[in-house]
Design an enzyme around this catalytic site. Sequence first.
Site, mmCIF file in Angstrom:
data_model
loop_
_atom_site.group_PDB
_atom_site.id
_atom_site.type_symbol
_atom_site.label_atom_id
_atom_site.label_comp_id
_atom_site.label_asym_id
_atom_site.label_seq_id
_atom_site.Cartn_x
_atom_site.Cartn_y
_atom_site.Cartn_z
ATOM 1 N N LYS A 84 0.804 -1.207 0.000
ATOM 2 C CA LYS A 84 0.000 0.000 0.000
ATOM 3 C C LYS A 84 0.842 1.264 0.000
ATOM 4 O O LYS A 84 0.633 2.161 -0.822
ATOM 5 C CB LYS A 84 -0.891 -0.056 1.241
ATOM 6 C CG LYS A 84 -1.677 1.146 1.518
ATOM 7 C CD LYS A 84 -2.270 1.029 2.910
ATOM 8 C CE LYS A 84 -1.175 1.164 3.958
ATOM 9 N NZ LYS A 84 -1.717 1.365 5.306
ATOM 10 N N THR A 85 1.810 1.298 0.891
ATOM 11 C CA THR A 85 2.646 2.501 0.974
ATOM 12 C C THR A 85 3.390 2.718 -0.326
ATOM 13 O O THR A 85 3.560 3.842 -0.792
ATOM 14 C CB THR A 85 3.640 2.382 2.137
ATOM 15 O OG1 THR A 85 2.929 1.989 3.297
ATOM 16 C CG2 THR A 85 4.333 3.700 2.386
ATOM 17 N N ASP A 132 -4.397 8.034 3.985
ATOM 18 C CA ASP A 132 -4.012 6.687 4.378
ATOM 19 C C ASP A 132 -4.820 6.293 5.618
ATOM 20 O O ASP A 132 -5.286 7.158 6.353
ATOM 21 C CB ASP A 132 -2.510 6.673 4.688
ATOM 22 C CG ASP A 132 -1.970 5.254 4.738
ATOM 23 O OD1 ASP A 132 -2.719 4.330 4.378
ATOM 24 O OD2 ASP A 132 -0.811 5.086 5.127
ATOM 25 N N GLU A 133 -4.978 4.997 5.853
ATOM 26 C CA GLU A 133 -5.712 4.511 7.021
ATOM 27 C C GLU A 133 -7.105 5.139 7.109
ATOM 28 O O GLU A 133 -7.535 5.599 8.161
ATOM 29 C CB GLU A 133 -4.932 4.810 8.307
ATOM 30 C CG GLU A 133 -3.477 4.409 8.299
ATOM 31 C CD GLU A 133 -3.249 2.908 8.352
ATOM 32 O OE1 GLU A 133 -4.249 2.160 8.243
ATOM 33 O OE2 GLU A 133 -2.091 2.484 8.471
ATOM 34 N N GLN A 164 -8.263 -3.559 9.729
ATOM 35 C CA GLN A 164 -7.267 -2.896 10.564
ATOM 36 C C GLN A 164 -7.820 -1.642 11.229
ATOM 37 O O GLN A 164 -7.072 -0.744 11.627
ATOM 38 C CB GLN A 164 -6.031 -2.541 9.730
ATOM 39 C CG GLN A 164 -5.300 -3.781 9.237
ATOM 40 C CD GLN A 164 -4.032 -3.433 8.490
ATOM 41 O OE1 GLN A 164 -3.069 -2.963 9.065
ATOM 42 N NE2 GLN A 164 -4.031 -3.661 7.180
ATOM 43 N N ARG A 171 2.427 -7.702 11.116
ATOM 44 C CA ARG A 171 3.640 -6.866 11.053
ATOM 45 C C ARG A 171 4.855 -7.716 10.712
ATOM 46 O O ARG A 171 5.892 -7.198 10.308
ATOM 47 C CB ARG A 171 3.919 -6.157 12.386
ATOM 48 C CG ARG A 171 2.888 -5.153 12.865
ATOM 49 C CD ARG A 171 2.470 -4.187 11.825
ATOM 50 N NE ARG A 171 1.260 -4.663 11.156
ATOM 51 C CZ ARG A 171 0.811 -4.179 10.014
ATOM 52 N NH1 ARG A 171 1.450 -3.215 9.405
ATOM 53 N NH2 ARG A 171 -0.281 -4.666 9.454
#
Length: 678
Positions: free
Chosen positions: A31-32, A217-218, A248, A609
């Site tokens: 995503k980033t 984002d998020e 998330q 993670r």
Amino acid sequence: MNLSTLNPEQRAAVQHTEGPLLLLAGAGSGKTRVITCRIAYLLRRCETPPQAIVAVTFTNKAAREMKERVDDLVGRRQTKGMIVSTFHSLGMRILREDIAKLGYKKNFSIYGAADQARLVRDLLQGIGGERKIDADRVLWKISDAKSRLLSPEQFVPRSQDEAELAAAQLYPRYQRALKAFNAVDFDDILLLSVRLLDEHPDVLERYRDRFRYLMVDEYQDTNPAQYRLLRLLCDGHRNLCVVGDDDQSIYAWRGADVRNILDFEKDFPDARVIKLEQNYRSTGTILSAANAVIRNNTKRKEKALWTSGESGDLIDAILCDDGEDEARVVVEHIHALRARHELAYRDFAILYRTNVQSRAFEEQLRYENIPYVLIGGQQFFDRKEVKDVLAYLQVLVNPRDEVNLLRILNYPRRGIGDTSADRLIRISAEQEKPLWEILKGAGEMPELGEKAQDAIASFVALMERFRERFRRGGRLAEKCRELLAELKMEDEIYRNADDPAKGKRRVENMEEVVNAMASYEEREESPTLSGFLEKVSLLDRDTPGRGTKEEKLAQDAVILMSLHSSKGLEFPCVFLVGMEEEYLPHKKSLHETFDIDEERRLCYVGITRAQRILLLLGAARRKKFGRRIERVPSRFLAEIPAELLRHRKSEARPELSEAEQDKLAAGFFAGMKGLLGE
DNA sequence: CTATAGCGGTTTTTT
DNA sequence: ACCGCTATAG
């Protein structure tokens, strides 16, 4: 930037630059990379001027990292003027320019939790205090209302809960007090930004013209105020790209509304929706575990994360004796794994549910001389001695800031006690003048007592002298040092410390503020006192030690942080510690909110993670408030298929026989299904 | 107005 | 276990 290295979905997302775009991005789906590529694409291929681009993230850390990655892609010069920041920093940018239009002055203060709590406590006393009401709970209710953009007039108590009723009563006063003190709280930063844009079309127009490409984002963690801010900014051009993952979503507790992401297609019927489902981060085993856990949540968008990579090692599940044992086991594994897999310290992360859990690990790491960095846990800027210094600076910038003014009025002790302070507050209320104005005239106030009068006069003189000195320019840190010397802060700290060693630590902490200021000054183009305070308030301090090579090397450190702050990051090796009931899921979610799903998402975030190695640890018992408590393993452990796990127990528990150890381990891991039927 | 001892609450997560 | 706040005495 090379688009051919992207998969088709990623590429489509990068190239979809005009109009609304919803990017449903599973954990580890690159995503980033897509966001940074998309920004680079806008800059390079579309020749978008950098100042037209706004990317909003959730934490300062994420913002910094994104900025760095774009810099790496297109070069620093090309990104000048581009905004990559948190919602709150973006709000501050808007407020700094035009907050005067809302009747605040430009030098306003930002109130953090402690300042807010103090204010609410004072207000609670103001209304007939039959019984002690928890200020924090009232504050939470007010904050919740503000994050939903409810004005004091619109707030209606939804229950007979005493905190709810108190909030209804206090919210208007609270808001009025903040304004009188020329202060805003965190919710105001968003709320007032929205109001400013709502009520002043010219201002809105300016930002719409400038911010032509918005990225968030998020997105699953946005609250109604943030949502509204985005709507205002993107109306017209509608170049809004939101990225998120409902699995998330971990901030419902502070007002995040997952409907924002679920309803995006309703809000923007012409939105392009792209799903990123291929995972590039973790091994198959880790992904299977994550999927198995999150599957137990009912309300979610079905997703199928997959990897083309190998399945990798099994996940270790280690039962430890107690908290110290857990820390010892983690550190032992860091030593061993580092050698076996040629990992650097920075490749290890220790993740926990609550920040207090960090302490045992810190101690053990320090004992073993392993470098570590602790992320979050705003403990430093929350320390009393630090807040005292900041309070002085804050009052110098904004004399109306009554909360901070009262904090320093008699600290260091100068003979203005509670009685005098109460009188001054009363006079200020009667005359409807800021407390500071009253203080200025208090030298001649017979009702105050001679000693107090003198003390106040010299306090006022001191503050005015330094205000002038700071105004004149020159090194901020130097002047701050002079101020602290003149106040004899050091003496005061030693006097109040019950043991000299503690006093020394506190003095060092105080000096750290000056150091932080000095380094702020060095890296900022035009440093100001209020700029420094803003950074500190928004927790936007730089990660320690960037820049020189030694500092970079020193940064090779094991990372400790909460599950919440780990979102968006990845590590070759992750220790997920405290896998016990009441930690994960947390006690509060068990008893009060019943939101097990959010705890499960938190667990999911933690598991995902890890890139290659994942260890889950828990303790059989723990010291709490000085006494030993037996612990129950987390229900989430039982949700992971047994074939993915390698159950182990920590070695060396001399007080138990081997048979006892075995029995304990068996009970811990195998027998737990029975515990879950409650 | 200040110093001290005892009490009680603390421990969710972040800007 | 620890910290900060409050009540009390000086």
